[in-house]
Design an enzyme around this catalytic site. Structure first.
Site: not given
Length: 328
Positions: A15, A17, A213
């Site tokens: 991922d 961001d 996240d």
């Protein structure tokens, strides 16, 4: 590096961001971690729900932050949304775009016609994040959806990590249209497994590791795709959220940040940990001493096994570790 976590997989799907960077700021250790994966010969792919940038723009941003990348390594929710539209609509069909010109380009590449205003021939609405999305854009989309147009959302992330903190994401704008139309969109990006499946296939990988996240997108998408995952605490996920995570959002491994990719898999796996004893009755009682994240791994294991999520400390060391985790 043969015993490093990433060495047990044939691709690592990152991922962006909140995992690799916060807006214009790279997360410390991320470039070195990605370099270590590449140097080992393990394939790297960047899988993002952010539909506001074209793959080439994502690559340019990564390179500015010290992470070499190629466009073929980037998979966005805009590409996934365009793919969904291409499968469901005839060639040349009109699609009302709520989002950036990069999203427009992906839809055009799928053989469809794009518009910005509603009309009788609009067959679908596609919605992706853009800082310029405004009420007028949502109003046009609302009219089209109410008239029966197919509605495809690139993603439903409620928030977007930035260097300033969490900002409203595409999911917040999707929620406004959901309220105004009483319609549920087709979601193209994470947590649907399509992005991960496409990224793994492009790398020729059969046993990838997903790193992210967010439990509700990155980890849920990994679970849906049937692959292992590592959650990092550099973005949205929190210790409290991990303890109470539903089965569809539970990661395989847990770490503070991407630098943990070079550690042993057994050190990062959620489960009982040396030095800590966790028992569950009415509460999760933590006793022992050691690394706070090891305690969190043990607590998550016990919470997921028993359904008990309240925690208490037995001893000063446990109390200090719980305080460090924000679980005191």
């Amino acid at each position: 590096m043969s015993d490093a976590l990433f060495a047990g997989y044939d691709a690592v799907l990152f991922d962006l961001d909140g995992t690799v960077y916060h807006g214009t700021q790279v997360i410390p250790g991320a470039p070195e971690a990605v370099d270590a994966v590449r140097e080992h010969g393990t394939a790297v792919r960047f899988v993002t729900n952010n539909a506001s940038k074209a793959p080439g723009d994502v690559v340019a941003h990564l390179r500015e932050l010290g992470l070499p990348a190629e466009s073929a390594e980037v998979h966005t929710s805009a590409q996934a949304a365009a793919g969904v539209l291409g499968e469901r609509l005839p060639a040349g069909a009109r699609v009302l775009v709520v989002g950036t010109e990069s999203l427009v380009a992906e839809v055009v590449a799928a053989g469809l016609t794009t518009v910005r205003e509603n009309g009788p021939e609009v067959a679908a609405v596609v919605q992706g994040h853009s800082p310029d999305n405004a009420w007028a854009d949502l109003a046009e989309a609302c009219l089209a959806i109410r008239a029966g147009a197919l509605w495809v959302a690139c993603n439903v992330d409620a928030t977007l990590p930035s260097e300033r903190g969490l900002l409203p994401g595409n999911g917040s704008m999707v929620a406004a249209l959901r309220t105004a139309t009483d319609v549920e969109p087709v979601v193209a990006g994470k947590p649907q497994p399509l992005l991960f499946e496409t990224a793994a296939r492009s790398a020729g990988a059969s046993h990838p590791l997903v790193v992210g996240d967010r439990l509700d997108t990155d980890i849920a998408g990994a679970v849906a795709a049937g692959v292992d995952s590592l959650v990092v605490l550099t973005g949205v996920a929190t210790p409290v959220g991990l303890l109470t995570a539903i089965a569809a959002e539970r990661p395989t491994h847990l770490a503070a940040d991407l630098t943990a990719l070079t550690r042993r898999a057994d050190d990062l796996k959620i489960g009982p940990r040396p030095g800590w004893d966790v028992t569950a009755v009415d509460e999760l009682a933590a006793a022992g001493s050691g690394d706070a994240l090891d305690l969190l791994r043990a607590l998550c294991h016990a919470a997921w096994e028993t359904g008990v999520t309240t925690v208490r400390a037995d001893g000063d060391a446990a109390a200090a570790a719980l305080a460090e985790l924000g679980l005191a």
